[in-house]
Enzyme design. Sequence first.
Site, PDB file in Angstrom:
ATOM      1  N   SER A 182      -7.092 -41.522 -21.110  1.00 31.26           N
ATOM      2  CA  SER A 182      -8.004 -42.608 -20.754  1.00 31.26           C
ATOM      3  C   SER A 182      -7.609 -43.350 -19.485  1.00 31.26           C
ATOM      4  CB  SER A 182      -8.132 -43.585 -21.915  1.00 31.26           C
ATOM      5  OG  SER A 182      -6.868 -44.045 -22.318  1.00 31.26           O
ATOM      6  N   HIS A 210     -12.912 -39.960 -24.684  1.00 31.57           N
ATOM      7  CA  HIS A 210     -13.508 -39.955 -23.345  1.00 31.57           C
ATOM      8  C   HIS A 210     -14.193 -38.634 -23.000  1.00 31.57           C
ATOM      9  CE1 HIS A 210     -12.705 -43.852 -21.623  1.00 31.57           C
ATOM     10  NE2 HIS A 210     -11.556 -43.853 -22.275  1.00 31.57           N
ATOM     11  N   LYS A 241     -18.513 -45.029 -26.213  1.00 26.81           N
ATOM     12  CA  LYS A 241     -18.403 -44.849 -24.762  1.00 26.81           C
ATOM     13  C   LYS A 241     -19.666 -44.161 -24.238  1.00 26.81           C
ATOM     14  CE  LYS A 241     -13.521 -45.522 -24.937  1.00 26.81           C
ATOM     15  NZ  LYS A 241     -12.237 -44.993 -25.349  1.00 26.81           N
TER      16      LYS A 241
HETATM   17  C1  LIG Z   1     -11.445 -45.785 -26.335  1.00 22.42           C
HETATM   18  C2  LIG Z   1     -10.563 -44.834 -27.017  1.00 22.42           C
HETATM   19  C3  LIG Z   1     -10.443 -44.865 -28.410  1.00 22.42           C
HETATM   20  C4  LIG Z   1     -11.086 -45.936 -29.229  1.00 22.42           C
HETATM   21  O1  LIG Z   1     -12.473 -45.797 -29.315  1.00 22.42           O
HETATM   22  P1  LIG Z   1     -13.370 -47.045 -29.711  1.00 22.42           P
HETATM   23  O2  LIG Z   1     -14.600 -46.430 -30.268  1.00 22.42           O
HETATM   24  O3  LIG Z   1     -13.579 -47.845 -28.464  1.00 22.42           O
HETATM   25  O4  LIG Z   1     -12.603 -47.826 -30.735  1.00 22.42           O
HETATM   26  C5  LIG Z   1      -9.661 -43.899 -29.009  1.00 22.42           C
HETATM   27  N1  LIG Z   1      -9.018 -42.970 -28.282  1.00 22.42           N
HETATM   28  C6  LIG Z   1      -9.108 -42.916 -26.949  1.00 22.42           C
HETATM   29  C7  LIG Z   1      -8.386 -41.850 -26.188  1.00 22.42           C
HETATM   30  C8  LIG Z   1      -9.874 -43.857 -26.268  1.00 22.42           C
HETATM   31  O5  LIG Z   1      -9.953 -43.817 -24.947  1.00 22.42           O
END
Ligand SMILES: *Cc1c(COP(=O)(O)O)cnc(C)c1O
Length: 393
Positions: A182, A210, A241
């Site tokens: 990320s 992602h 996302k």
């Molecule tokens: C953003 C993210 C999460 C968490 O996801 P949310 O739905 O925002 O709680 C988990 N793992 C990774 C690699 C992320 O980038």
Amino acid sequence: MRVDPLAYLSDELENLKQQGLYRKLRILDGEPLAHASFDHRSVVNLSSNNYLGLATHPKLKQAALDAVEKFGVGSGAVRTIAGTMEMHMELERRLAAFKHVESVVVFQSGFAANAGTVSSVLGKDDFIVSDALNHASIIDGARLSRATIKVFPHKDVAAARQILRDIPAGPKKLLITDGVFSMDGDLGPVPDLCRIAEEYGAIMMVDDAHASGVFGKHGSGTVDHFGCHGRVDIQVGTLSKAIGVLGGYVAGSRALIDFLYHRARPFLFSTSHPPAVTAACIAALDVLESEPEHIERLWANTRFLKDGLRALGFNTGHSESPITPVIVGEASRAMAMSDKLFAKGVFAQGIGFPTVARDQARLRVMPMATHTREDLQYALDMFEQVGKEVGVI
Ligand SMILES: *Cc1c(COP(=O)(O)O)cnc(C)c1O
């Protein structure tokens, strides 16, 4: 007068300020668009995970509105008591088909999906073999499991293999990587990790937060991108996302999902999604399948922005995804650059320790499918001006 037992927190905050790590929250004034208003300033928004613009897509909005009219605003209970609606089951069926797996369980967030899954699938006698840059929610889940955590250097498959080889026979082993990292935007070495997981009988898990909506057919993730169907036992995705709404999910075998229905603590002890969220997620899957242009535009914009930043002489690391780090070193420099860009109408969030290593502070730049060429060219022009001003290029 009572002495404030939390007074030490003010000292900690003062510390953060001195290191240039203290951040005020930016306030979004309207919709999370590619060109949006934050703190009453109109900016090119290069900090959103709303990659495809689905958070404001008319079909998702309408689905949410209709669901509120028909089903109300809250589900009223956890999934295992009275909080499972037919639409919750429909979303899980749709996601299972989308991911080409037997079964899917949806959690309240990607964070809950990771933490709830890792902590329940492993126990204190087991081993977790984890990439050094894996997401915080994986780390928290690993800690909650009380298993032994072995960290291998970022993407170092040989080191991971060595660790797996040295674990005595008997305990369960989980090998886990992010699909897309990320903060660096590079990809986990999924096929090679699958191979060593198979060699040593480890459970293979990929966190595709992602990658969801970005990589693979219709955005179905890195397992599809790498052609590793059937080799990853546990896939995590997010609905927060690129999907544009909120939630996380675990995709895998029927037994895995049934086990999580019975043991994953966020599933058991936290209320299920409200109807608007679930209906919008279902609509998002329809859009991903019927409107491929969003993903195509995202990648075209990604190439344009990345090529432009590199041509200006910025260090963009090893990114292979829309997430493009502009690495500048000191946190204070990253924050100063981010502030100057913001004043000129470009929002690129500065990121420092502990999210990234101390000398690897950066601006994290992310295009959306909905940016125009003019938006991105303007951002590149401002990056050039500010980069020269602070001496990064
Ligand atoms: C953003 C993210 C999460 C968490 O996801 P949310 O739905 O925002 O709680 C988990 N793992 C990774 C690699 C992320 O980038």
